[in-house]
Enzyme design. Structure first.
Site, PDB file in Angstrom:
ATOM      1  N   TRP A   1       0.839  -1.213   0.000  1.00 29.56           N
ATOM      2  CA  TRP A   1       0.000   0.000   0.000  1.00 29.56           C
ATOM      3  C   TRP A   1       0.867   1.254   0.000  1.00 29.56           C
ATOM      4  O   TRP A   1       0.385   2.347  -0.261  1.00 29.56           O
ATOM      5  CB  TRP A   1      -0.906   0.007   1.236  1.00 29.56           C
ATOM      6  CG  TRP A   1      -0.188   0.281   2.541  1.00 29.56           C
ATOM      7  CD1 TRP A   1       0.910  -0.373   3.025  1.00 29.56           C
ATOM      8  CD2 TRP A   1      -0.494   1.280   3.511  1.00 29.56           C
ATOM      9  NE1 TRP A   1       1.291   0.147   4.238  1.00 29.56           N
ATOM     10  CE2 TRP A   1       0.444   1.162   4.573  1.00 29.56           C
ATOM     11  CE3 TRP A   1      -1.472   2.258   3.611  1.00 29.56           C
ATOM     12  CZ2 TRP A   1       0.432   1.990   5.695  1.00 29.56           C
ATOM     13  CZ3 TRP A   1      -1.483   3.080   4.737  1.00 29.56           C
ATOM     14  CH2 TRP A   1      -0.538   2.942   5.759  1.00 29.56           C
ATOM     15  N   ASP A   2       2.155   1.072   0.312  1.00 23.85           N
ATOM     16  CA  ASP A   2       3.100   2.195   0.335  1.00 23.85           C
ATOM     17  C   ASP A   2       2.956   3.040  -0.937  1.00 23.85           C
ATOM     18  O   ASP A   2       3.067   4.258  -0.899  1.00 23.85           O
ATOM     19  CB  ASP A   2       4.549   1.690   0.390  1.00 23.85           C
ATOM     20  CG  ASP A   2       4.835   0.744   1.558  1.00 23.85           C
ATOM     21  OD1 ASP A   2       3.905   0.050   1.984  1.00 23.85           O
ATOM     22  OD2 ASP A   2       5.988   0.695   2.008  1.00 23.85           O
TER      23      ASP A   2
ATOM     24  N   GLU B   1       0.907  -1.980  12.635  1.00 23.67           N
ATOM     25  CA  GLU B   1       1.084  -3.438  12.681  1.00 23.67           C
ATOM     26  C   GLU B   1       1.397  -3.953  14.075  1.00 23.67           C
ATOM     27  O   GLU B   1       1.670  -5.139  14.250  1.00 23.67           O
ATOM     28  CB  GLU B   1       2.186  -3.844  11.698  1.00 23.67           C
ATOM     29  CG  GLU B   1       1.799  -3.577  10.265  1.00 23.67           C
ATOM     30  CD  GLU B   1       2.808  -4.089   9.259  1.00 23.67           C
ATOM     31  OE1 GLU B   1       3.942  -4.406   9.645  1.00 23.67           O
ATOM     32  OE2 GLU B   1       2.450  -4.155   8.063  1.00 23.67           O
TER      33      GLU B   1
ATOM     34  N   LYS C   1       3.067   1.036  15.959  1.00 23.77           N
ATOM     35  CA  LYS C   1       4.302   1.033  15.171  1.00 23.77           C
ATOM     36  C   LYS C   1       4.407   2.301  14.326  1.00 23.77           C
ATOM     37  O   LYS C   1       5.477   2.771  14.005  1.00 23.77           O
ATOM     38  CB  LYS C   1       4.254  -0.201  14.268  1.00 23.77           C
ATOM     39  CG  LYS C   1       5.481  -0.469  13.445  1.00 23.77           C
ATOM     40  CD  LYS C   1       5.271  -1.756  12.631  1.00 23.77           C
ATOM     41  CE  LYS C   1       6.452  -2.083  11.756  1.00 23.77           C
ATOM     42  NZ  LYS C   1       6.159  -3.170  10.815  1.00 23.77           N
ATOM     43  N   GLN C   2       3.243   2.839  13.937  1.00 20.98           N
ATOM     44  CA  GLN C   2       3.241   3.944  12.966  1.00 20.98           C
ATOM     45  C   GLN C   2       1.926   4.704  13.038  1.00 20.98           C
ATOM     46  O   GLN C   2       0.986   4.256  13.693  1.00 20.98           O
ATOM     47  CB  GLN C   2       3.434   3.374  11.573  1.00 20.98           C
ATOM     48  CG  GLN C   2       2.320   2.445  11.123  1.00 20.98           C
ATOM     49  CD  GLN C   2       2.800   1.407  10.116  1.00 20.98           C
ATOM     50  OE1 GLN C   2       3.186   0.310  10.498  1.00 20.98           O
ATOM     51  NE2 GLN C   2       2.750   1.752   8.847  1.00 20.98           N
TER      52      GLN C   2
HETATM   53  C1  BGC Z   1       5.074  -1.194   7.632  1.00 17.75           C
HETATM   54  C2  BGC Z   1       4.019  -1.317   6.566  1.00 17.75           C
HETATM   55  C3  BGC Z   1       4.674  -1.192   5.205  1.00 17.75           C
HETATM   56  C4  BGC Z   1       5.801  -2.191   5.058  1.00 17.75           C
HETATM   57  C5  BGC Z   1       6.561  -2.029   3.742  1.00 17.75           C
HETATM   58  C6  BGC Z   1       6.168  -2.209   7.383  1.00 17.75           C
HETATM   59  O1  BGC Z   1       7.182  -2.030   8.333  1.00 17.75           O
HETATM   60  O2  BGC Z   1       4.525  -1.403   8.909  1.00 17.75           O
HETATM   61  O3  BGC Z   1       3.055  -0.311   6.727  1.00 17.75           O
HETATM   62  O4  BGC Z   1       3.731  -1.398   4.210  1.00 17.75           O
HETATM   63  O5  BGC Z   1       6.721  -1.996   6.104  1.00 17.75           O
HETATM   64  O6  BGC Z   1       7.169  -0.792   3.675  1.00 17.75           O
END
Ligand code: BGC
Length: 734
Positions: free
Chosen positions: A331-332, A462, A570-571
Site C-alpha cells: 500500500w506504500d 502493525e 508502530k506507525q
Molecule cells: C510497515 C508497513 C509497510 C511495510 C513495507 C512495514 O514495516 O509497517 O506499513 O507497508 O513496512 O514498507
C-alpha cells in the site's frame, strides 16, 4: 526558481560500510536497478534487480489454514554488471580496492567514483568509474573505467564478464524485512562475439525470461585480450554497455547494432534529458538548510528511479535499490509515493494505477479465497498480484489496501478529470473494492444507531492486530463507498448507459450511499478523540522497563502477542486518516489526538514520521513539524532505521515530499480547489517548489510571511486556488 546542480557525495552519507553505499548510490530507471557495488571485490549476492522479475516457491506452514497465501514471490538477484577483473600483465590480480570519492549528479543521473586498487604484491593503480542508466532507453546501462598509473605503470589486463550469481547461503533471519533467497534461475552465458556477451536467464517456476547483453563499446581501439599500457602516463578508458531485456522477452533486439549506435556520452544525454524533465516539473529548493535541500532532491531522484513506468510493474518497498521485502509492492505506493506522481507527472501516476488494474483478476480470486463471493481484495504484498504475505494478521488482515487503492484512483481523477481512465479501469477497481467491503462488513444495531462495521481487521499500525473497527480502515471504507457514487455520477454525465456496463442501476448507488453514511467511526467521548479501534484505548501502555533503546524496533525483540496486548503503535494510524480527511475534525480535536497518539507511537515503521510532520504543521507547530521532517528527509542518508543496506525506504521518500508540500505549504485538494497554507518553520528562510497539475506547472514560493503561487508553463488552470483560506487569481510568469 533557477534549477541548480545537486551532487550527493561520500561526505553527505552516514557511513562507508559497503552494503550501505551500494544502496545509497544505486542507479535505476523503473525497469532495472544497479547497486553501486565495488567493481573489484563485487558482491556475490546482489547486483542487478529487474522490476517484476521474480521466482516463487511454496510457503511451508507448520500449521496451514484455508485461504493462506500459497507462494512466496522473491525478486531475483541478478549478476553484478559493475564487476571488472584487472590484473598486471604478469598475472597479479588487483583484489584490493578503496572507494575514495563518489559523486552522484542528480541533474544528469551520472554516478562518478574513484577507487585506488592494488594487488597482493602492492602494485597500485587508480580507477575512475562513471556509470549511467538509460532513462529514455530503459534497457540500457553504461559504465566506463578509466585507469591511471599510481606506483604501477606497466601493462594492465582488463576483462569483464557476466558472472552467474553465487549460490548464496540462505541465512535464516528473524527480521521479516529482509529478503529470502530465491532458488537460482537457469542461466546460460556465452560470448556472441569476442566483445559481446550474452546472459540468458530463465526462472524455473514462474518461467519468466530475460536476456542481458554486455558489450564493450570502446577498448582503446583494441580488443580486451590485449593489455592497456599505463607507461605513457595517460588515462586509459574502457567503455561497456549492458542491455537488460524486458521481462518475458528475449532476443528481440540486435544488441550489437544497438551498442554500435550508442555511446556512454549518448546515454548521459538521454539520462540528462529525462532528469531535466523531472526537475522542470518537480524542482524543490529549500533555503536555510543545505543538508535538507540536498536530501529532498535525493529523495525525489530515488522515487523516480524506482517507479515502474510500463503499467505492468510498480514501486517496490525498497525500489530497485535492494531486495529487502523481496521486491514486493505494498500500500506504500498508493498512500505515500503515488501522490508525488499524481501532482507532478500524471502520466506516471496513471501507469502505476494501471499496474493495480492488471492485478484485478487475482484480487477477485483472493476475495473468493476469503469466502466473499463478490468484489475484489488486492494483495497486501505482491509482485504478480497474488497474496505473498505468509503472516495474515499483519498481511491479508490489512484489507485497508483495497480502500487505499480506491482513494488513489479518486485523487488521480480529482486532478486529471481523466474520465476515460475511470471508465476503462478506475471505476471497476473502486466498485470491486466497495463490493468487497459491502460483503466483508456487517450491520449492527446499537440502541437507535444502525452501524456498518468491520470486525477482525488490522489497520496500518502493525503492532495492533485483528481488532474490531479500526478507525483508519473504516474511514477509508466509508470513502470507498462514497467514491462509487461520485464516480458513477461523473460517468453518467457522459452517458447514462455506462452504469449498466458495470452491472449497476441507480438504486444500487443508493445502497452505496447508505453504506457510506453508516460506516461506524469509533470515537471516545471521554478523551474526545477518534479511537484507533474498539479496544485500543482499553489496553495497558507499553511498559516503561521495556522502553529502553535496545528494545526497538519492538518487532525484532518481542513475540507479536506481547506487542498486541499493549497500547503501542508502530506507525501513524488514526492520524493518517486525519491527514487524509482534514475536513473531519477541528484543530482542537487534532491537537488532542496528536498528543495522545504521539505518546504511544514508536515510529518503528519508516512510514510514520512524515505523517507526524504534516499534522504538526497543520496544527500550528511548525518547529515540531521540522524536527520530524529532518528525520524523514534524511532517513536513508543517516541510516536512521539501521537497515538501509537492504534498500531505501521508498514510502518514506515519498512521505518526505508530502511533508514538505502537504505540511509546510498546507497543500490539499478539495472540491476542485487546490489549497495552500503557510506553515514554514522558522528554521527555513524559503521554500520553493513546482508541481504539475493537469497541464499547468505551478511554482509555489513561501517565505515567513508570504506564499505565492504562479503558473510557469501551460494554461492558467480552471480549478480554484486558495492561499491561507482565500481564493486567489493565478498569473502566468514566463
Ligand atoms: C510497515 C508497513 C509497510 C511495510 C513495507 C512495514 O514495516 O509497517 O506499513 O507497508 O513496512 O514498507
Amino acid at each position: 526558481m533557477t534549477l541548480r546542480d545537486y551532487h550527493l557525495t561520500l561526505r553527505d552519507v552516514s557511513d562507508e560500510q559497503p552494503e550501505y553505499l551500494e544502496t545509497v548510490f544505486s542507479l535505476g530507471n523503473g525497469h532495472f536497478g544497479v547497486r553501486a557495488n565495488d567493481p573489484i571485490s563485487g558482491n556475490p549476492i546482489t547486483g542487478t534487480l529487474i522490476n517484476g522479475f521474480y521466482e516463487t516457491a511454496p510457503i511451508t506452514y507448520g500449521e496451514a489454514g484455508i485461504g493462506y497465501a500459497q507462494k512466496h514471490q522473491t525478486i531475483l538477484n541478478l549478476p553484478d554488471l559493475r564487476h571488472v577483473h584487472v590484473s598486471t600483465s604478469n598475472g597479479h590480480q588487483f583484489t584490493h580496492s578503496k572507494r575514495t570519492a563518489v559523486d552522484l549528479d542528480l541533474g544528469s543521473g551520472t554516478l562518478k567514483e574513484k577507487y585506488v586498487i592494488s594487488t597482493d604484491q602492492g602494485e597500485t593503480v587508480t580507477m575512475a568509474v562513471t556509470s549511467v542508466m538509460g532513462q529514455g532507453q530503459t534497457s540500457l546501462w553504461g559504465i566506463s573505467y578509466t585507469f591511471t598509473a599510481a606506483n604501477y605503470a606497466k601493462g594492465l589486463l582488463v576483462s569483464k564478464s557476466i558472472a552467474v550469481p553465487a549460490e548464496a547461503e540462505a541465512i535464516p533471519s528473524a527480521d521479516p524485512r529482509k529478503t529470502r533467497m530465491a532458488g537460482l534461475p537457469i542461466c546460460e552465458t556465452e560470448f556472441v562475439t569476442q566483445d559481446l556477451q550474452r546472459y540468458h536467464v530463465k526462472t524455473r517456476v514462474t518461467k519468466q525470461a530475460v536476456t542481458m547483453y554486455l558489450g564493450i563499446l570502446v577498448a582503446h581501439g583494441q580488443l580486451l585480450q590485449q593489455p592497456v599500457d599505463l607507461s605513457d602516463e595517460q588515462a586509459h578508458t574502457l567503455d561497456y554497455e549492458a542491455y537488460v531485456g524486458e521481462v518475458g522477452k528475449h532476443n528481440t533486439i540486435d544488441p550489437a547494432a544497438m551498442f554500435m549506435a550508442s555511446s556512454i556520452a549518448a546515454l548521459v544525454d538521454d539520462s540528462r534529458d529525462f532528469w531535466q524533465g523531472v526537475w522542470n516539473r518537480s524542482e524543490v529548493s529549500v533555503d536555510g538548510n543545505d543538508d535538507l535541500d540536498l536530501a529532498i532532491h535525493y529523495n525525489i531522484f530515488q522515487l523516480n528511479q524506482a517507479a515502474g513506468r510500463d503499467g505492468r510493474t510498480n514501486i517496490a518497498a525498497k525500489g530497485l535499490s535492494g531486495s529487502g521485502y523481496e521486491g514486493h509492492y505494498f500500500w506504500d505506493t498508493e498512500m505515500y509515493m503515488l501522490p508525488y506522481f499524481t501532482y507532478t507527472n500524471q502520466q506516471m501516476a496513471r501507469q502505476l494505477l494501471l499496474y493495480r488494474y492488471q492485478t484485478l483478476p487475482k484480487a477477485r480470486e483472493r476475495a473468493r479465497a476469503l469466502g466473499v463471493d463478490q468484489g475484489a481484495l488486492f494483495a497486501w504484498r505482491t509482485i504478480n498480484g497474488e497474496e505473498a504475505s505468509a503472516y495474515f494478521p499483519a498481511g491479508t488482515a490489512q484489507y485497508h489496501i483495497d480502500a487505499d487503492i480506491a482513494y488513489a484512483v479518486g485523487k488521480y481523477f480529482e486532478i486529471t478529470r481523466d474520465l476515460d481512465f475511470i471508465i476503462q479501469c478506475g471505476f471497476e477497481m473502486v466498485l470491486e473494492t466497495a463490493r468487497f467491503w459491502e460483503n466483508f462488513g456487517s450491520w449492527r444495531q446499537v440502541g437507535t444507531d444502525c452501524r456498518f462495521e468491520f470486525h477482525t481487521v488490522t489497520g496500518p499500525d502493525e503492532y495492533t492486530a485483528l481488532v474490531n473497527n479500526n478507525y483508519y480502515t473504516n474511514r477509508l471504507a466509508k470513502h470507498n463507498f462514497g467514491l462509487v457514487v461520485e464516480l458513477a455520477h461523473q460517468m453518467m454525465k457522459r452517458s447514462p448507459q455506462l452504469l449498466s456496463k458495470f452491472g449497476l442501476s441507480e438504486s444500487d448507488l443508493d445502497v452505496y450511499q447508505n453504506l457510506a453514511d453508516h460506516v461506524y467511526l469509533p470515537y471516545s467521548n471521554e478523551l474526545e478523540i477518534n479511537e484507533q479501534d474498539d479496544s485500543f484505548l482499553d489496553k495497558p501502555r507499553w511498559p516503561a522497563e521495556k522502553s529502553t533503546p535496545e528494545n526497538f524496533p519492538l518487532l525484532l525483540h518481542y513475540h507479536p502477542l506481547t506487542i498486541y496486548r499493549y497500547q503501542v503503535a508502530k506507525q501513524a494510524d488514526t492520524l493518517l486518516a486525519d491527514y487524509l480527511f482534514p475536513e473531519d475534525l477541528s484543530v482542537d480535536q487534532l491537537k488532542r489526538e496528536y498528543r495522545y497518539y504521539e505518546g504511544v507511537t514508536t515510529h518503528d515503521s519508516s512510514l510514520s514520521r512524515s505523517i507526524f510532520s504534516i499534522l504538526a504543521a497543520r496544527m500550528g507547530d511548525p518547529e515540531k513539524a521540522y524536527r520530524y521532517f529532518m528525520d524523514t528527509a534524511r532517513m536513508d542518508l543517516v541510516d536512521l532505521q539501521k537497515n538501509t543496506a537492504d534498500g531505501l525506504h521508498l514510502a518514506n521518500l515519498g512521505g518526505s515530499w508530502l511533508a514538505l508540500v502537504a505540511g509546510f505549504s498546507g497543500f490539499y485538494v478539495q472540491d476542485e480547489v487546490v489549497h495552500f497554507a503557510n506553515h514554514l518553520p522558522a528554521e527555513l528562510d524559503r521554500l520553493t517548489y513546482r508541481m504539475k497539475i493537469a497541464e499547468s506547472v505551478l511554482e509555489i514560493d513561501l517565505t515567513a510571511d508570504n506564499l505565492d503561487v504562479t503558473v510557469i508553463s501551460g494554461p492558467i488552470p480552471t480549478y480554484g486556488v486558495s492561499v491561507n483560506g482565500e481564493l486567489i487569481s493565478l498569473v502566468k510568469v514566463s
